[in-house]
Design a protein around this motif. Sequence first.
Motif, PDB file in Angstrom:
ATOM      1  N   ARG A 190       0.843  -1.191   0.000  1.00 22.96           N
ATOM      2  CA  ARG A 190       0.000   0.000   0.000  1.00 22.96           C
ATOM      3  C   ARG A 190       0.879   1.243   0.000  1.00 22.96           C
ATOM      4  NH1 ARG A 190      -5.152   0.152  -0.568  1.00 22.96           N
ATOM      5  NH2 ARG A 190      -5.430   1.687   1.085  1.00 22.96           N
ATOM      6  N   GLY A 191       0.403   2.318  -0.587  1.00 27.65           N
ATOM      7  CA  GLY A 191       1.178   3.549  -0.576  1.00 27.65           C
ATOM      8  C   GLY A 191       0.616   4.522  -1.589  1.00 27.65           C
ATOM      9  N   ASP A 192       1.033   5.758  -1.460  1.00 32.25           N
ATOM     10  CA  ASP A 192       0.551   6.794  -2.367  1.00 32.25           C
ATOM     11  C   ASP A 192       1.317   6.755  -3.683  1.00 32.25           C
ATOM     12  OD1 ASP A 192      -1.242   7.564  -0.445  1.00 32.25           O
ATOM     13  OD2 ASP A 192       0.087   9.089   0.418  1.00 32.25           O
ATOM     14  N   LEU A 193       0.825   7.527  -4.644  1.00 35.74           N
ATOM     15  CA  LEU A 193       1.397   7.556  -5.992  1.00 35.74           C
ATOM     16  C   LEU A 193       1.768   9.009  -6.304  1.00 35.74           C
ATOM     17  CD1 LEU A 193      -1.452   5.392  -7.602  1.00 35.74           C
ATOM     18  CD2 LEU A 193       0.704   4.572  -6.676  1.00 35.74           C
ATOM     19  N   LEU A 194       2.873   9.173  -7.036  1.00 31.90           N
ATOM     20  CA  LEU A 194       3.346  10.531  -7.318  1.00 31.90           C
ATOM     21  C   LEU A 194       3.884  10.602  -8.744  1.00 31.90           C
ATOM     22  CD1 LEU A 194       4.309  13.410  -6.464  1.00 31.90           C
ATOM     23  CD2 LEU A 194       6.412  12.333  -5.614  1.00 31.90           C
ATOM     24  N   GLU A 195       3.495  11.679  -9.440  1.00 30.05           N
ATOM     25  CA  GLU A 195       4.095  11.948 -10.744  1.00 30.05           C
ATOM     26  C   GLU A 195       4.663  13.358 -10.748  1.00 30.05           C
ATOM     27  OE1 GLU A 195       3.193  10.548 -14.925  1.00 30.05           O
ATOM     28  OE2 GLU A 195       1.975  12.352 -14.849  1.00 30.05           O
ATOM     29  N   LEU A 196       5.938  13.479 -11.118  1.00 35.00           N
ATOM     30  CA  LEU A 196       6.584  14.790 -11.316  1.00 35.00           C
ATOM     31  C   LEU A 196       6.634  15.019 -12.816  1.00 35.00           C
ATOM     32  CD1 LEU A 196       9.611  14.400  -8.832  1.00 35.00           C
ATOM     33  CD2 LEU A 196       7.323  15.322  -8.372  1.00 35.00           C
TER      34      LEU A 196
ATOM     35  N   VAL B 159       0.172  14.943  -8.293  1.00 35.67           N
ATOM     36  CA  VAL B 159       0.930  15.307  -9.493  1.00 35.67           C
ATOM     37  C   VAL B 159       1.525  16.695  -9.278  1.00 35.67           C
ATOM     38  CG1 VAL B 159      -0.547  13.922 -11.008  1.00 35.67           C
ATOM     39  CG2 VAL B 159      -1.036  16.363 -10.727  1.00 35.67           C
ATOM     40  N   CYS B 160       2.688  16.905  -9.896  1.00 34.40           N
ATOM     41  CA  CYS B 160       3.372  18.196  -9.769  1.00 34.40           C
ATOM     42  C   CYS B 160       3.834  18.647 -11.142  1.00 34.40           C
ATOM     43  CB  CYS B 160       4.571  18.030  -8.836  1.00 34.40           C
ATOM     44  SG  CYS B 160       5.663  19.478  -8.764  1.00 34.40           S
ATOM     45  N   ASP B 161       3.548  19.899 -11.476  1.00 36.26           N
ATOM     46  CA  ASP B 161       4.013  20.454 -12.749  1.00 36.26           C
ATOM     47  C   ASP B 161       4.045  21.974 -12.619  1.00 36.26           C
ATOM     48  OD1 ASP B 161       3.936  19.055 -15.879  1.00 36.26           O
ATOM     49  OD2 ASP B 161       4.109  21.237 -15.704  1.00 36.26           O
ATOM     50  N   LEU B 162       4.929  22.576 -13.399  1.00 37.42           N
ATOM     51  CA  LEU B 162       4.978  24.043 -13.448  1.00 37.42           C
ATOM     52  C   LEU B 162       3.775  24.590 -14.193  1.00 37.42           C
ATOM     53  CD1 LEU B 162       8.711  24.279 -14.540  1.00 37.42           C
ATOM     54  CD2 LEU B 162       7.811  24.964 -12.302  1.00 37.42           C
ATOM     55  N   PHE B 163       3.355  23.896 -15.257  1.00 39.75           N
ATOM     56  CA  PHE B 163       2.224  24.254 -16.131  1.00 39.75           C
ATOM     57  C   PHE B 163       2.433  25.553 -16.899  1.00 39.75           C
ATOM     58  CE2 PHE B 163      -0.131  21.556 -12.990  1.00 39.75           C
ATOM     59  CZ  PHE B 163      -0.514  20.576 -13.877  1.00 39.75           C
ATOM     60  N   ASP B 164       3.393  26.352 -16.480  1.00 38.74           N
ATOM     61  CA  ASP B 164       3.539  27.686 -17.055  1.00 38.74           C
ATOM     62  C   ASP B 164       4.997  28.125 -16.908  1.00 38.74           C
ATOM     63  OD1 ASP B 164       3.553  30.616 -17.195  1.00 38.74           O
ATOM     64  OD2 ASP B 164       1.366  30.429 -17.127  1.00 38.74           O
ATOM     65  N   ALA B 165       5.577  28.672 -18.016  1.00 42.51           N
ATOM     66  CA  ALA B 165       6.989  29.105 -17.954  1.00 42.51           C
ATOM     67  C   ALA B 165       7.202  30.135 -16.851  1.00 42.51           C
ATOM     68  CB  ALA B 165       7.418  29.655 -19.305  1.00 42.51           C
ATOM     69  N   GLY B 166       6.147  30.882 -16.526  1.00 39.21           N
ATOM     70  CA  GLY B 166       6.254  31.904 -15.484  1.00 39.21           C
ATOM     71  C   GLY B 166       6.541  31.312 -14.111  1.00 39.21           C
ATOM     72  N   GLU B 167       6.273  30.002 -13.940  1.00 36.96           N
ATOM     73  CA  GLU B 167       6.515  29.339 -12.648  1.00 36.96           C
ATOM     74  C   GLU B 167       7.913  28.727 -12.580  1.00 36.96           C
ATOM     75  OE1 GLU B 167       4.382  28.732 -10.034  1.00 36.96           O
ATOM     76  OE2 GLU B 167       2.587  29.649 -10.856  1.00 36.96           O
ATOM     77  N   ALA B 168       8.682  28.831 -13.696  1.00 36.78           N
ATOM     78  CA  ALA B 168       9.974  28.127 -13.766  1.00 36.78           C
ATOM     79  C   ALA B 168      10.945  28.636 -12.716  1.00 36.78           C
ATOM     80  CB  ALA B 168      10.565  28.284 -15.162  1.00 36.78           C
ATOM     81  N   PRO B 169      11.716  27.730 -12.093  1.00 40.10           N
ATOM     82  CA  PRO B 169      12.636  28.138 -11.033  1.00 40.10           C
ATOM     83  C   PRO B 169      13.891  28.835 -11.556  1.00 40.10           C
ATOM     84  CG  PRO B 169      12.780  25.761 -11.382  1.00 40.10           C
ATOM     85  CD  PRO B 169      11.670  26.259 -12.254  1.00 40.10           C
TER      86      PRO B 169
END
Length: 243
Positions: A44-50, A73-83
């Motif tokens: 058992r356990g959670d699922l993660l997508e980067l 799930v994790c995503d920037l979705f937008d260039a404005g969020e880029a690190p």
Amino acid sequence: MTAQDTAPPLLTPDRLDEVEGWFFDADRFVFGWLLERQRELGTRGDLLELGVYKGKSAIVIGYHAAEGERFTVCDLFDAGEAPDESTATEMRVYYPTLTRQVFEANYLRFHRRLPTVVQGSSAGITGHVGAGSCRFVHVDASHLYHHVRADIAAAREVLIEDGVIALDDFRSPHTPGVAAATWEAVLTTGLKPVVLTESKLYGTWGRADALRDALAERLATHAALWGVTEDVAGHTLLRVHSR
Ligand SMILES: C[S@@+](CC[C@H](N)C(=O)[O-])C[C@H]1O[C@@H](n2cnc3c(N)ncnc32)[C@H](O)[C@@H]1O
């Protein structure tokens, strides 16, 4: 009449090719097989997508979240969020039509509920997903060496003992940074490579042998895929190919 009665019918998994993205047949099979095997074994356990892009692989993972398991799930979705500027450039070149709305609309064509969506850099993911909580992590976000290295470290932190990491683009010509970070993890952190497809390396910091052998046995009767083992740097891994 409930909201469920009036909701439009969901698309079936065979319509996945209507979603733009990079998620090929061999990996669709391996994801399904791995995630179902974990359930059969009571893992058992959670699922993660980067890195979700427009949701192609996330839609598949979403089918395997059991009652009480969280899919994040994790995503920037937008260039404005880029690190940083290199990431912003990568976003503009490769993902110019991506928005969070497109991802969510695609996902909801196949599932009634969204996963937990973290919009932002994968660098912050351990602030949202607990240590030792996940049975599966798909790393498919940045292609830049220092980010992938950090994503692998985060995956190691959030995975349970026999959890599985899937690393995308570990050998594509345009992603040398992913290759470097992947094999560095194998050679220096104890990551065991278990399965290789054209696009992804699957590994674990837990027990590798039973997982590899069970998949090899399954592939022996698979109509479209076959596997062969190879020893690499002290590990026996299974290469998966199309027939
Ligand atoms: C190759 S695509 C993902 C493909 C997707 N898994 C599929 O099946 O189609 C990479 C995604 O990672 C996201 N990304 C790139 N750098 C990121 C970062 N540092 N943190 C979070 N997401 C990032 C991009 O916005 C893009 O959507």
